[in-house]
Motif scaffolding. Structure first.
Motif, mmCIF file in Angstrom:
data_model
loop_
_atom_site.group_PDB
_atom_site.id
_atom_site.type_symbol
_atom_site.label_atom_id
_atom_site.label_comp_id
_atom_site.label_asym_id
_atom_site.label_seq_id
_atom_site.Cartn_x
_atom_site.Cartn_y
_atom_site.Cartn_z
ATOM 1 N N SER A 1 -5.304 71.908 46.798
ATOM 2 C CA SER A 1 -5.029 70.509 46.469
ATOM 3 C C SER A 1 -3.759 70.025 47.158
ATOM 4 C CB SER A 1 -4.901 70.335 44.951
ATOM 5 O OG SER A 1 -6.063 70.753 44.284
ATOM 6 N N GLY A 2 -2.721 70.866 47.134
ATOM 7 C CA GLY A 2 -1.458 70.486 47.752
ATOM 8 C C GLY A 2 -1.575 70.308 49.252
ATOM 9 N N ILE A 3 -2.320 71.205 49.914
ATOM 10 C CA ILE A 3 -2.478 71.105 51.367
ATOM 11 C C ILE A 3 -3.233 69.839 51.745
ATOM 12 C CG2 ILE A 3 -3.597 72.155 53.368
ATOM 13 C CD1 ILE A 3 -2.980 74.883 52.131
ATOM 14 N N ILE A 4 -4.327 69.567 51.038
ATOM 15 C CA ILE A 4 -5.106 68.354 51.329
ATOM 16 C C ILE A 4 -4.260 67.114 51.101
ATOM 17 C CG2 ILE A 4 -7.056 66.951 50.549
ATOM 18 C CD1 ILE A 4 -8.581 69.513 50.030
ATOM 19 N N SER A 5 -3.530 67.081 50.009
ATOM 20 C CA SER A 5 -2.693 65.922 49.700
ATOM 21 C C SER A 5 -1.610 65.734 50.752
ATOM 22 C CB SER A 5 -2.059 66.084 48.313
ATOM 23 O OG SER A 5 -3.045 66.238 47.319
ATOM 24 N N ALA A 6 -1.010 66.838 51.199
ATOM 25 C CA ALA A 6 0.029 66.754 52.224
ATOM 26 C C ALA A 6 -0.543 66.247 53.546
ATOM 27 C CB ALA A 6 0.677 68.121 52.418
ATOM 28 N N LEU B 1 13.730 63.031 42.156
ATOM 29 C CA LEU B 1 14.693 62.186 41.452
ATOM 30 C C LEU B 1 16.106 62.748 41.531
ATOM 31 C CD1 LEU B 1 12.599 61.238 38.285
ATOM 32 C CD2 LEU B 1 13.120 59.800 40.271
ATOM 33 N N SER B 2 16.240 64.075 41.478
ATOM 34 C CA SER B 2 17.570 64.675 41.559
ATOM 35 C C SER B 2 18.183 64.467 42.938
ATOM 36 C CB SER B 2 17.496 66.165 41.227
ATOM 37 O OG SER B 2 16.714 66.856 42.186
ATOM 38 N N VAL C 1 3.612 69.066 39.092
ATOM 39 C CA VAL C 1 3.876 67.645 39.329
ATOM 40 C C VAL C 1 5.243 67.255 38.771
ATOM 41 C CG1 VAL C 1 3.148 65.303 38.725
ATOM 42 C CG2 VAL C 1 1.451 66.999 39.423
ATOM 43 N N SER C 2 5.569 67.749 37.590
ATOM 44 C CA SER C 2 6.872 67.453 36.989
ATOM 45 C C SER C 2 8.006 68.004 37.840
ATOM 46 C CB SER C 2 6.947 68.039 35.576
ATOM 47 O OG SER C 2 5.951 67.480 34.745
ATOM 48 N N LEU C 3 7.809 69.188 38.403
ATOM 49 C CA LEU C 3 8.824 69.788 39.272
ATOM 50 C C LEU C 3 9.031 68.937 40.528
ATOM 51 C CD1 LEU C 3 10.733 72.138 39.897
ATOM 52 C CD2 LEU C 3 8.792 73.333 40.946
ATOM 53 N N CYS C 4 7.935 68.460 41.109
ATOM 54 C CA CYS C 4 8.049 67.601 42.297
ATOM 55 C C CYS C 4 8.826 66.327 41.974
ATOM 56 C CB CYS C 4 6.658 67.238 42.818
ATOM 57 S SG CYS C 4 5.730 68.622 43.519
ATOM 58 N N LYS D 1 9.918 56.554 50.910
ATOM 59 C CA LYS D 1 9.806 57.871 50.286
ATOM 60 C C LYS D 1 9.178 57.849 48.892
ATOM 61 C CE LYS D 1 13.432 60.291 52.850
ATOM 62 N NZ LYS D 1 14.741 60.984 52.772
ATOM 63 N N PRO D 2 9.558 56.920 48.005
ATOM 64 C CA PRO D 2 8.899 56.898 46.689
ATOM 65 C C PRO D 2 7.389 56.670 46.790
ATOM 66 C CG PRO D 2 10.920 55.606 46.634
ATOM 67 C CD PRO D 2 10.666 55.941 48.060
ATOM 68 N N LEU D 3 6.971 55.811 47.714
ATOM 69 C CA LEU D 3 5.545 55.548 47.884
ATOM 70 C C LEU D 3 4.837 56.758 48.478
ATOM 71 C CD1 LEU D 3 3.510 53.296 47.420
ATOM 72 C CD2 LEU D 3 3.852 52.568 49.777
ATOM 73 N N PHE D 4 5.515 57.518 49.337
ATOM 74 C CA PHE D 4 4.924 58.737 49.888
ATOM 75 C C PHE D 4 4.628 59.737 48.764
ATOM 76 C CE2 PHE D 4 7.748 57.951 53.850
ATOM 77 C CZ PHE D 4 6.995 56.829 54.152
ATOM 78 N N LEU D 5 5.589 59.873 47.868
ATOM 79 C CA LEU D 5 5.405 60.804 46.758
ATOM 80 C C LEU D 5 4.263 60.346 45.850
ATOM 81 C CD1 LEU D 5 6.310 63.279 45.146
ATOM 82 C CD2 LEU D 5 7.964 61.815 43.962
ATOM 83 N N LEU D 6 4.209 59.055 45.574
ATOM 84 C CA LEU D 6 3.130 58.536 44.742
ATOM 85 C C LEU D 6 1.770 58.758 45.398
ATOM 86 C CD1 LEU D 6 4.644 55.185 43.396
ATOM 87 C CD2 LEU D 6 4.282 57.309 42.135
ATOM 88 N N GLY D 7 1.705 58.528 46.705
ATOM 89 C CA GLY D 7 0.456 58.759 47.419
ATOM 90 C C GLY D 7 0.042 60.220 47.394
#
Length: 280
Positions: free
Chosen positions: A63-68, A273-274, A265-268, A207-213
């Motif tokens: 899932s992570g690879i496809i999303s990236a 945010l940090s 997802v929470s870690l990402c 960057k925020p939109l990239f993460l949301l996507g």
């Protein structure tokens, strides 16, 4: 002033956090056997089974690879388009055209992608008509394939238009034209000004939109369900199939996968945010 907004802030946090905490708690309790229809008490066998088989990590990594890939492809295409043709931000026709895929439900986008890319679909028939292939059977498998080409294509057309619209609007709001003109005045070429000044500004603001996507693609269900393979499958499809669709005894394992997915997802989000807070 701070005291005036303290109570509304607390209420808002409670309203937002309570459902999330309830879902997390319920998932943990169900996955450890504390509750459930066939629960025999506290146990870690469902967690052990998920990690022993390797299904959890494989599907999560898949899932992570496809999303990236989808996010990187969307960002590259959207940035290149806007940098090459920033004047298109004034085009109402382009805006209307880009709104069509955004208004298309994911399941419809998946169905359209299947109709175009499957071996008997529109693309195969067009190639057959012009003589590139001797039969539609020679058309490569682009849907329900292990390389997830169909998922990537459908997700790309769902995500890229929003990035193009966002970048076009950012170009106007941030007045990037003025920065490019300033760079040209200092000796840079028009091409250098756009790719060395405009592109970093767009990427920084996006960057925020990239993460949301990325997270949207990672959590999508309809597209990988219709265009994916049986294994490996994306985490959303895995959770649904383990949730008692065929065997109620697998339901605790579905909550294991859901808990793992939520933690990742929470870690990402926490890392993003940090880092953003640190730069601010």
């Amino acid at each position: 002033m701070s005291g005036r907004f303290a109570l509304p802030t607390v209420i808002a946090l409670c309203v937002l956090a309570t459902p999330v905490l309830w879902v997390i708690g319920y998932s943990l309790l169900y996955s450890t056997g504390a509750i459930g229809l066939f629960s025999d008490g506290w146990t870690m066998k469902h967690w052990q089974a998920a990690f022993r088989s390797g299904t959890a990590l494989k599907c999560l990594g898949y899932s992570g690879i496809i999303s990236a890939v989808v996010t990187l492809l969307s960002v590259t295409v959207a940035t290149t388009f806007v940098v090459i043709a920033p004047e298109m931000r004034h085009s109402k026709r382009l805006t209307a055209l880009l709104c069509f895929p955004l208004a298309t439900p994911a399941i419809v986008m998946a169905f359209l992608t299947y109709q175009v890319l499957n071996p008997g679909g529109l693309m195969a028939r067009l190639l057959f008509k012009v003589g590139f292939i001797n039969s539609t059977a020679e058309f490569p498998v682009l849907v329900n394939d292990s390389w997830a080409v169909g998922i990537i294509v459908a997700s790309f057309f769902s995500q890229c238009p929003s990035l193009i619209l966002y970048f076009l609007k950012t170009w106007s709001v941030a007045r990037i034209d003025r920065y490019c003109q300033l760079a040209v005045g200092l000796g840079a070429s028009a091409r250098q000004a756009r790719f060395k000044v405009a592109v970093p500004m767009l990427l920084q603001r996006g960057k925020p939109l990239f993460l949301l996507g990325f997270l949207w693609t990672m959590g999508s269900y309809e597209i990988p369900l219709l265009l994916g393979v049986q294994f490996p499958m994306m985490s959303s499809v895995l959770i649904q199939k383990r949730s008692g669709q065929f065997n109620l005894l697998e339901r605790p394992e579905a909550f294991v996968h859901a808990t793992i997915y939520f933690a990742v997802v929470s870690l990402c989000l926490a890392v993003f945010l940090s880092r953003r807070h640190r730069r601010a």
